[in-house]
Design an enzyme around this catalytic site. Sequence first.
Site, PDB file in Angstrom:
ATOM      1  N   GLY A   1      -6.492  21.017  28.909  1.00 16.58           N
ATOM      2  CA  GLY A   1      -6.246  22.308  29.590  1.00 16.58           C
ATOM      3  C   GLY A   1      -5.930  22.199  30.926  1.00 16.58           C
TER       4      GLY A   1
ATOM      5  N   ARG B   1      -2.496  17.431  25.077  1.00 16.77           N
ATOM      6  CA  ARG B   1      -3.636  16.911  24.255  1.00 16.77           C
ATOM      7  C   ARG B   1      -3.035  15.734  23.412  1.00 16.77           C
ATOM      8  NH1 ARG B   1      -7.736  20.439  25.558  1.00 16.77           N
ATOM      9  NH2 ARG B   1      -7.266  22.822  25.590  1.00 16.77           N
TER      10      ARG B   1
ATOM     11  N   ASP C   1     -13.875  17.077  29.145  1.00 21.06           N
ATOM     12  CA  ASP C   1     -14.469  16.041  28.341  1.00 21.06           C
ATOM     13  C   ASP C   1     -13.468  15.162  27.401  1.00 21.06           C
ATOM     14  OD1 ASP C   1     -14.493  18.064  26.602  1.00 21.06           O
ATOM     15  OD2 ASP C   1     -16.424  18.275  26.273  1.00 21.06           O
TER      16      ASP C   1
ATOM     17  N   THR D   1     -11.467  21.648  34.665  1.00 16.81           N
ATOM     18  CA  THR D   1     -11.317  22.532  33.439  1.00 16.81           C
ATOM     19  C   THR D   1     -12.112  23.785  33.802  1.00 16.81           C
ATOM     20  OG1 THR D   1     -12.426  22.946  31.286  1.00 16.81           O
ATOM     21  CG2 THR D   1     -13.706  21.541  32.627  1.00 16.81           C
TER      22      THR D   1
ATOM     23  N   ASP E   1     -13.957  25.555  31.954  1.00 16.41           N
ATOM     24  CA  ASP E   1     -14.961  25.817  30.946  1.00 16.41           C
ATOM     25  C   ASP E   1     -16.349  25.598  31.912  1.00 16.41           C
ATOM     26  OD1 ASP E   1     -13.405  26.270  29.094  1.00 16.41           O
ATOM     27  OD2 ASP E   1     -13.420  24.446  28.286  1.00 16.41           O
TER      28      ASP E   1
ATOM     29  N   ASP F   1     -18.261  22.953  32.118  1.00 12.49           N
ATOM     30  CA  ASP F   1     -19.314  22.245  31.232  1.00 12.49           C
ATOM     31  C   ASP F   1     -19.292  20.784  31.374  1.00 12.49           C
ATOM     32  OD1 ASP F   1     -16.649  21.496  30.326  1.00 12.49           O
ATOM     33  OD2 ASP F   1     -16.832  22.066  28.197  1.00 12.49           O
TER      34      ASP F   1
ATOM     35  N   ARG G   1     -14.634  27.631  25.158  1.00  9.85           N
ATOM     36  CA  ARG G   1     -14.932  26.739  24.142  1.00  9.85           C
ATOM     37  C   ARG G   1     -16.059  26.891  23.610  1.00  9.85           C
ATOM     38  NH1 ARG G   1     -11.321  22.715  22.685  1.00  9.85           N
ATOM     39  NH2 ARG G   1     -10.558  22.541  24.528  1.00  9.85           N
TER      40      ARG G   1
HETATM   41  O1  F6P Z   1     -10.891  23.610  27.913  1.00 14.45           O
HETATM   42  C1  F6P Z   1     -10.235  24.602  28.438  1.00 14.45           C
HETATM   43  C2  F6P Z   1      -9.658  25.809  27.448  1.00 14.45           C
HETATM   44  O2  F6P Z   1      -9.021  26.775  27.955  1.00 14.45           O
HETATM   45  C3  F6P Z   1     -10.845  26.238  26.679  1.00 14.45           C
HETATM   46  O3  F6P Z   1     -11.478  27.263  27.162  1.00 14.45           O
HETATM   47  C4  F6P Z   1     -10.248  26.630  25.386  1.00 14.45           C
HETATM   48  O4  F6P Z   1     -11.040  26.775  24.359  1.00 14.45           O
HETATM   49  C5  F6P Z   1      -9.198  25.745  24.993  1.00 14.45           C
HETATM   50  O5  F6P Z   1      -9.109  25.185  26.509  1.00 14.45           O
HETATM   51  C6  F6P Z   1      -7.850  26.290  24.752  1.00 14.45           C
HETATM   52  O6  F6P Z   1      -7.134  25.189  24.177  1.00 14.45           O
HETATM   53  P1  F6P Z   1      -5.336  25.272  24.080  1.00 14.45           P
HETATM   54  O7  F6P Z   1      -4.839  25.846  25.392  1.00 14.45           O
HETATM   55  O8  F6P Z   1      -5.092  24.185  23.746  1.00 14.45           O
HETATM   56  O9  F6P Z   1      -5.312  26.348  23.111  1.00 14.45           O
END
Ligand code: F6P
Length: 329
Positions: free
Chosen positions: A15, A76, A107, A131, A133, A135, A177
């Site tokens: 992300g 990703r 991560d 990130t 998050d 985390d 997340r």
């Molecule tokens: O890891 C960052 C994040 O924004 C999380 O908070 C969330 O769960 C996820 O990515 C969403 O991912 P995507 O943009 O692939 O839907």
Amino acid sequence: MKPNIKNIAVLTSGGDAPGMNACIRAVVRTGIYNGINMFGVTQGYQGLINDSIIPMGARSVSNIIHLGGTILKTARCLEFKTEEGMEIAYKNLKSRDIDGLIVIGGDGTFTGARNFSKKYNDIKVIGIPGTIDNDLYGSDFTLGYDTAINTVIEAIDKIRDTADSHDRLFFIEVMGRDSGCIALRSAIASGAEAVLLPERFTSIDELVTQLALGASTKKSSSIVIVSEGHKAGGAYDIAKQVKERFNHYDTKVTILGHLQRGGSPSSFDRILGSRLGFAAVNELIKGNTREMVGLRGNEIKTVKIEDALNNHNFKLEGDLLEMTKVLSI
Ligand code: F6P
């Protein structure tokens, strides 16, 4: 004196997070300052496999420090999890004699970095925690978290205006997340009535009791922050379950979603991104590999990528959770 490392590539993966551009700028310019050839990889690990690796000069990162997202784009990438994918990536890096790789991400990004550098240890790898998050173990704050939580609070403040005007109960879902850091801290900073976290299960009964207490003391509006990883479901499910048992307020739901990831980075994230980018290149110059640079206290320190992966940064701050109850009476 010329550093041992000759060619460094940088990528952003997973992300996007505000501050990534400030970080890319710092990586590229620190490398060039030290006489190293710099490359940018577009779309994260996918770009390594697709051979989308471009030379970067000091001017290619001009006027980006204030921009959200990532100029290198991100993805990703499932293919990089395979032996074949990693091998193609390795060959593409070697064809340019790249001997250092800096990865900016969360991560998932670090898992890729660890596996790749264990298999091909002639390319040194340094990770930068990026990130929203917050985390990753080894850094008190990850790049992007500060901007994201400020975006969340700005949104909640606006919702509070309308909630209060209509005497409504709002369930606001925030990202993270499996980390409740954004949820818990935004609950404190916005004066929310309750917060539901992935780290601690709150039953619907518990929540209803809390909301009913507020209603009995003439609270005109209430806000419940729901972290996306909560085990009783998302904000819509929880709102429905609460409404079935407690119908005092007109109820509404807002999912903040991806707006939390965008926007111009805060000064904190610009400075953090700059410091981490600068430090990452210097770690490669020192000959280090499989390390993550992070902020601890007010110092930039390193931790093994393996340790960052095996631990979780966000330990539920019990005192803050207690405070959400005490301060919202
Ligand atoms: O890891 C960052 C994040 O924004 C999380 O908070 C969330 O769960 C996820 O990515 C969403 O991912 P995507 O943009 O692939 O839907």
